[in-house]
Design a protein around this motif. Structure first.
Motif, mmCIF file in Angstrom:
data_model
loop_
_atom_site.group_PDB
_atom_site.id
_atom_site.type_symbol
_atom_site.label_atom_id
_atom_site.label_comp_id
_atom_site.label_asym_id
_atom_site.label_seq_id
_atom_site.Cartn_x
_atom_site.Cartn_y
_atom_site.Cartn_z
ATOM 1 N N ARG A 4 0.835 -1.201 0.000
ATOM 2 C CA ARG A 4 0.000 0.000 0.000
ATOM 3 C C ARG A 4 0.873 1.255 0.000
ATOM 4 O O ARG A 4 0.630 2.203 -0.753
ATOM 5 N N GLU A 5 1.902 1.245 0.836
ATOM 6 C CA GLU A 5 2.800 2.405 0.880
ATOM 7 C C GLU A 5 3.554 2.565 -0.438
ATOM 8 O O GLU A 5 3.772 3.685 -0.909
ATOM 9 N N ALA A 6 3.947 1.462 -1.043
ATOM 10 C CA ALA A 6 4.641 1.536 -2.330
ATOM 11 C C ALA A 6 3.734 2.124 -3.405
ATOM 12 O O ALA A 6 4.184 2.909 -4.251
ATOM 13 N N ARG A 7 2.454 1.757 -3.394
ATOM 14 C CA ARG A 7 1.522 2.325 -4.372
ATOM 15 C C ARG A 7 1.308 3.822 -4.137
ATOM 16 O O ARG A 7 1.150 4.589 -5.087
ATOM 17 N N GLN A 8 1.314 4.239 -2.865
ATOM 18 C CA GLN A 8 1.124 5.654 -2.558
ATOM 19 C C GLN A 8 2.293 6.497 -3.055
ATOM 20 O O GLN A 8 2.106 7.637 -3.481
#
Length: 120
Positions: free
Chosen positions: A76-80
């Protein structure tokens, strides 16, 4: 008469060995036990996958660190930060610092013993 019983018993032994009935019964019994007991006991004891997931999340997130702890949180953080490599690098540096700080607070005596062993 004794010879007849002996012949019958020998014939039955031969059948058990030939058809491997013992193995069949053992496999059937284990299969029956697995299929009937594990499913019901897991439902009755509250060990369903949702309860296990909730409990695992509680254990994983019991400290107050802000860094991601699960694969889903990392993804999720990588997508953000997908389009912002600078922001991603800042977060990685911050989270790495938190991880090192947490590691250092959990294992200080190990670090001291290791450092003293190197001085010998």
């Amino acid at each position: 008469m004794a010879n007849l019983f002996s012949n019958v018993i020998n014939h039955i032994k031969f059948l058990f060995q030939e058809f491997q009935v013992k193995r069949f019964f053992a496999i059937a019994l284990v299969g029956f036990l697995v299929l009937t007991t594990s499913l019901n006991s897991s439902i009755d004891s509250g060990r369903s996958s949702k309860n296990v997931t909730k409990r695992l999340d509680q254990v994983v997130h019991q400290d107050d660190a802000d860094r991601p702890k699960t694969t889903g949180e990392w993804n999720r953080e990588a997508r953000q930060t997908e389009d912002a490599p600078g922001e991603r690098a800042k977060r990685i540096a911050k989270e790495s610092g938190e991880a090192v700080k947490q590691f250092g607070s959990v294992y200080p005596d190990t670090a001291k013993r290791t450092a003293s062993d190197d001085n010998r």
